[in-house]
Write an enzyme that holds these catalytic residues in place. Structure first.
Site, PDB file in Angstrom:
ATOM      1  N   LYS A   1     -20.418 -20.804  -8.770  1.00  0.00           N
ATOM      2  CA  LYS A   1     -19.689 -20.463 -10.304  1.00  0.00           C
ATOM      3  C   LYS A   1     -18.444 -20.173 -10.235  1.00  0.00           C
ATOM      4  O   LYS A   1     -17.404 -20.605 -10.895  1.00  0.00           O
ATOM      5  CB  LYS A   1     -20.517 -19.540 -11.116  1.00  0.00           C
ATOM      6  CG  LYS A   1     -20.001 -19.546 -12.573  1.00  0.00           C
ATOM      7  CD  LYS A   1     -20.860 -20.708 -13.355  1.00  0.00           C
ATOM      8  CE  LYS A   1     -20.724 -20.247 -14.864  1.00  0.00           C
ATOM      9  NZ  LYS A   1     -21.595 -21.289 -15.505  1.00  0.00           N
TER      10      LYS A   1
ATOM     11  N   TYR B   1       0.741  -1.195   0.034  1.00  0.00           N
ATOM     12  CA  TYR B   1      -0.106  -0.034   0.031  1.00  0.00           C
ATOM     13  C   TYR B   1       0.927   1.344   0.224  1.00  0.00           C
ATOM     14  O   TYR B   1       1.989   1.352  -0.785  1.00  0.00           O
ATOM     15  CB  TYR B   1      -1.139  -0.142   1.144  1.00  0.00           C
ATOM     16  CG  TYR B   1      -2.115   1.009   0.979  1.00  0.00           C
ATOM     17  CD1 TYR B   1      -2.988   0.812  -0.075  1.00  0.00           C
ATOM     18  CD2 TYR B   1      -2.488   1.732   1.965  1.00  0.00           C
ATOM     19  CE1 TYR B   1      -4.071   1.510  -0.291  1.00  0.00           C
ATOM     20  CE2 TYR B   1      -3.380   2.644   1.675  1.00  0.00           C
ATOM     21  CZ  TYR B   1      -4.415   2.363   0.788  1.00  0.00           C
ATOM     22  OH  TYR B   1      -5.385   3.431   0.458  1.00  0.00           O
TER      23      TYR B   1
END
Length: 766
Positions: A95, A40
Site C-alpha cells: 500500500k 542533527y
C-alpha cells in the site's frame, strides 16, 4: 490475461535483492560535517524550538505534511482473513508503494498487535503526532466502523479506512456514469447489494447521498436478504434492512436496475441476470472471481453495463483511482479530516474525468484506437496521468469549502504544476509499455535462449501475456534450464545447428543468398551464416516465421547489428539506422540518441536521427520536446562541430516545422527550462521541459546515457533501433532480466505499429 503469480516468484520479489518493498531516502545533503551538524546536533535544535513555540511548524520543518501511516492489525487481510499483524506487513508495504508511485506520498507501515478496539485506538492516538494522515487498512468489521469513527472524532488529521471508502468513491463515480449511459434516474432505480461488510456499508451510504432512495435498496449477507424482522442485526445492517418479504438473491434481483457485488464469486446465474430490468448495471467486484464472469454476463445480456475488480475486463473498479489522490488533496491543504464532502468531490471528479477526451498515451497503453465515454468506459484507467491533476484539487477545494482546510491553496495553477512535478520520478511509462504490449502479443524470437537470464525474461513475457517466445539455442540446455526455473509452456525451441532444422536453414540461406549474391556472398557462405543464431533469427522475422527479434545479451553489439542490417535492412527512405535509449529519470522520461551506431553523424544524419527519435517517442505516448546538444549555445562558436548541430536544427525547422526542437544547446541549458527561458527567450523550446537529447556524436550520447544510468540510478530501456524495416532490437551486453522484459515489450509494440502501418498502406493502395 497473465497467468497466476507463482509462489517462488512472489517470494523472490519480496526477498531479493533486499527484503521488503520500501525504504527511507534522505532529502537533504549529508556529505560534509557541516551538513551533518545541520541535520542533527547542534543544528536540529533550532527547528525543534520553533515547533515547540507553534506545533504547526512541524509542517514547515519536517516531512509530516507528506507522511501517511498505513495501519492495520491484520484481522481482514485481502482474501486471507485474520492472519495477524506480522503477516499483514507485506500488504501494508505494498500500500505504501502505491501511495508513493501514484501520488508521491511517503508512508510508514505500522502493524498493531491487538484486536481490542480501545487498545488499537489508544496506540494510534499516541503515534499520530508523527503523521500528516492515517490510512486504516484491513481491519475487520464491525470493529473497523468504531475505530474509524472514534479516531476521526479524537484526532485532527485526515483519517480514512480505505477498505470502506475507497470502493465507495470509485463505484459511486462508475454508478453515476452508468446511470447516465442507461438513461435512468438515480432516485428511481432499484439497487441490490450483495455483501454487508465495511465496503458494502460505505458504498450504500454514498449511493444514498447521491440520490438512491433507501426503500429501493436490498442488502444481502451470508444468511440472505437483510430484513427488518430478522433478530440480532448489527447497527449497520439494521440501517439498510428492508420491509420486503423476500429472502434470496434470486428474488432480490428480479426487476432490479443495479447489482453491486461485494461478496463472493459466481453467485449470480444467467437466469438471475435475465430477470433484471432493461439496461442492467452490474458491478461484480468480488476478487479474484466476480459474482458473475464478465464474458458470461455480456453473453447473457447485450444491454448490460458492467464493471469488475479485474484489470483484464473493461471498467475496473480499482481503489488506486482514489486513495492516493484523496490523501494528496487532503495533505496539501492540511485538512483536519476527510469528510463526506471531500469523498463526494473525489467521486464527482472521477466521473467527470471519464467524459473528457482521453490522452493518446492512455489509448496506446490499453491498445484502443480511442477510449470514449460509454458502456465499456465508465471509469478512468488506473494509468491515466490526469488523475494526479484532477482528483487532488477537487478534494482540496471541498476541504476548503467545508471548513476543514487549515492551509488553503491560493494559486491553483502553481498547485497543479507542483502536482505534476511530484510525479516526475514515476515509472508509469514502463507500466504503460507493458500494458500496450499485452493488448496484442506477438511471436518474438529470443536468439540467446540458452542463457538463464534470457530464459527467465522469456518466461515472464510468456506468463504475463506480453509475447509468445520462440527459443533459439541448444535444445537440451534450454530444456534443462526451463525445468530448473519451472518454465512450463508449449513453445517452439529451435537449434539452427540441428539436423531437423536443416530444411528450414537451407530455405533461409537460399533467400538470403538471392538477396546478397551481388555483394560477394555465395550459397555456401549463406548456409554457413544461417548456422549463426542472429542470421537465422533475422531470417525468421524476414520470412514471417516470427514477428520480432531480441538479441545481444551475450555478444558484442557490433556483431549483432551486422546481421540485422544485412538481412532485415532499412525502412524505405532511411539512409542510416540509429538508436535511442529511454532513460527513466527522477525528472521523468528522457530519450537520448544516437547511443549505439553512428560514430560521427553529419548534420543531415542528426536531423534524420532526431526525426526518427520523435516518431518513436510518440509510440510511447510522449510528446517530443527535443534539444540538439552542443558544447555551446545557438552557434556561439563557429567550429565545425558546432556548425554541424546548427545546420541540423535548420534542416529540422525547415522540413519538420511542427516538431518542437531547438539548439545547439549545452546540456544544462537544455534541461533547465528557467535558465534557458531567461537567457534565450527566443528559443522554440520556450520554458518547456525537454524530454529528448540528440547528441552530436556516439561518444557523447553513449557516455552520457551510461553516466546517467550509473550515477542517477536511472533505469534504461534500449538501445531501441530506429529505421529498420522489421522489428529487431539489440540488448546491451549482460542486460538484466528486467531490461530484457522491457525491451521485449518494445519489440512487441514496434511489431504492432509496423503491422498497423502496413495495413494502412495496403488500404490506401487497395
Amino acid at each position: 490475461m497473465s497467468k497466476p503469480t507463482k509462489r517462488k516468484e512472489a517470494l523472490d520479489y519480496h526477498a531479493k535483492p533486499r527484503p521488503g518493498k520500501i525504504e527511507v531516502v534522505p532529502t537533504k545533503k549529508y556529505s560534509t560535517q557541516r551538513d551533518l551538524s545541520l541535520a542533527y546536533s547542534p543544528g536540529v535544535a533550532e527547528p525543534c524550538l520553533e515547533i515547540e513555540k507553534d506545533k504547526s511548524n512541524n509542517y514547515k520543518y519536517t516531512n509530516k505534511g507528506n507522511l501517511v501511516a498505513v495501519i492495520s492489525n491484520g484481522t481482514a487481510v485481502l482474501g486471507l482473513g485474520n492472519i495477524g499483524p506480522e503477516a499483514s506487513k507485506p500488504v501494508m508495504e505494498g500500500k505504501g508503494l502505491l501511495f508513493k508511485i501514484f501520488a508521491g506520498i511517503d508512508v510508514f507501515d505500522i502493524e498493531i498487535d491487538t484486536e481490542n478496539v480501545d487498545e488499537f485506538i489508544d496506540t494510534v492516538k499516541r503515534i499520530a503526532p508523527t503523521f500528516g494522515g492515517i490510512n486504516l487498512e484491513d481491519i475487520k468489521a464491525p470493529e473497523a466502523f468504531e475505530i474509524e469513527a472514534r479516531l476521526k472524532q479524537e484526532l485532527d488529521i485526515p483519517i480514512m479506512h480505505d477498505d470502506q471508502h475507497g470502493t465507495a468513491i470509485i463505484s459511486t463515480a462508475a454508478l453515476l456514469n452508468a446511470l447516465e449511459i442507461a438513461e435512468k434516474n438515480i432516485d428511481e432505480v432499484r439497487l441490490v447489494i450483495s455483501g454487508a461488510g465495511a465496503a458494502a456499508v460505505s458504498c450504500t451510504r454514498m449511493y444514498i447521498a447521491c440520490g438512491v432512495k433507501p426503500e429501493h435498496i436490498v442488502m444481502l449477507d451470508s444468511k440472505g436478504v437483510i430484513r427488518k424482522d430478522r433478530d440480532g442485526l448489527s447497527k449497520e445492517k439494521a440501517e439498510f434492512a428492508t420491509d420486503r418479504k423476500i429472502d434470496t438473491l434470486e428474488e432480490a434481483l428480479k426487476d432490479a436496475d443495479v447489482f453491486v457485488g461485494l461478496s463472493i464469486g459466481n453467485i449470480v446465474s444467467p437466469k438471475m441476470l435475465k430477470s433484471m430490468a432493461a439496461k442492467p448495471i452490474v458491478f461484480a467486484l468480488a476478487n479474484p472471481d466476480p459474482e458473475i464472469a464478465y464474458d458470461l454476463a455480456c453473453k447473457t445480456r447485450d444491454d448490460i453495463i458492467m464493471a469488475t475488480g479485474r484489470s483484464d475486463n473493461p471498467n475496473q473498479v480499482n481503489n488506486v483511482l482514489g486513495f492516493p489522490f484523496i490523501f494528496r488533496g487532503a495533505l496539501d491543504v492540511r485538512a483536519t479530516k476527510i469528510n463526506e464532502e471531500m469523498k463526494m468531490a473525489a467521486a464527482l471528479a472521477l466521473a467527470e474525468l471519464t467524459k473528457q477526451p482521453v490522452p493518446e498515451q492512455v489509448n496506446i497503453a490499453y491498445g484502443e484506437t480511442r477510449l470514449n465515454f460509454g458502456k465499456d468506459y465508465i471509469i478512468p484507467k488506473p494509468f491515466d496521468p490526469r488523475l494526479i491533476e484532477a482528483i487532488p484539487p477537487a478534494v482540496a477545494k471541498a476541504a476548503m469549502e467545508s471548513g476543514v482546510a487549515t492551509a488553503p491553496i491560493k494559486d491553483w495553477q502553481a498547485y497543479e504544476d507542483e502536482l505534476l512535478a511530484r510525479m516526475g520520478n514515476d515509472n508509469k511509462i514502463v507500466r504503460l509499455l507493458i500494458n500496450r504490449a499485452r493488448t496484442n502479443p506477438k511471436k518474438i524470437v529470443f536468439a540467446e535462449a540458452d542463457h538463464l537470464d534470457v530464459l527467465k525474461a522469456a518466461q515472464i513475457v510468456y506468463e504475463e501475456g506480453i509475447a509468445t517466445p520462440v527459443l533459439l539455442g541448444r535444445k537440451e540446455t534450454i530444456k534443462e534450464l526451463m525445468e530448473e526455473i519451472d518454465f512450463e509452456g508449449e513453445l517452439d525451441i529451435i537449434d539452427p545447428k540441428d539436423d531437423e532444422t536443416l530444411p528450414l536453414l537451407k530455405s533461409y540461406a537460399k533467400t538470403f543468398w538471392e538477396k546478397r549474391r551481388r555483394s560477394g556472398i555465395t550459397l555456401y557462405d549463406a548456409e554457413k551464416l544461417m548456422r549463426e543464431r542472429n542470421y537465422f533469427a533475422c531470417m525468421m522475422v524476414n520470412e514471417g516465421d516470427a514477428e520480432g527479434l531480441i538479441s545481444g545479451y551475450s555478444r558484442a553489439y557490433a556483431s549483432v547489428v551486422r546481421p540485422v542490417i544485412e538481412t532485415i535492412g532499412r525502412f524505405d527512405g532511411v539512409d542510416k539506422v540509429a538508436t535511442t535509449n529511454l532513460m527513466l529519470t527522477k525528472r521523468g522520461p528522457l530519450f537520448i540518441s544516437d547511443t549505439a551506431i553512428n560514430i560521427d553523424p553529419t548534420a543531415e544524419d542528426l536531423a534524420k536521427i532526431a526525426h526518427m527519435t520523435a516518431y518513436t517517442m510518440q509510440l510511447f505516448g510522449v510528446n517530443p520536446t527535443m534539444a540538439m546538444v552542443s558544447y555551446n549555445n545557438f552557434g556561439s562558436s563557429k567550429h565545425p562541430a558546432s556548425e554541424k548541430v546548427r545546420k541540423a536544427v535548420e534542416i529540422l525547422h525547415r522540413d519538420v516545422p511542427q516538431l518542437c526542437v531547438d539548439g545547439g544547446l549545452q546540456a544544462d541549458f537544455a534541461l533547465n527550462p528557467e535558465m534557458r527561458g531567461s537567457k534565450y527567450p527566443f528559443s522554440k523550446l520556450g520554458k518547456k521541459k525537454v524530454n529528448a537529447l540528440i547528441f552530436p556524436n556516439l561518444d557523447a550520447a553513449n557516455s552520457n546515457y551510461k553516466l546517467l544510468k550509473e550515477f542517477d540510478d536511472a533505469d534504461s530501456i534500449g538501445p531501441i533501433m530506429l529505421g529498420l524495416k522489421k522489428p529487431a532490437h539489440i540488448l546491451q551486453l549482460g542486460a538484466t532480466v528486467e531490461e530484457i522484459v522491457n525491451m521485449v515489450a518494445v519489440v512487441v509494440i514496434d511489431a504492432q505499429q509496423k503491422e498497423k502501418r502496413a495495413k494502412e498502406q495496403a488500404k490506401k493502395q487497395g
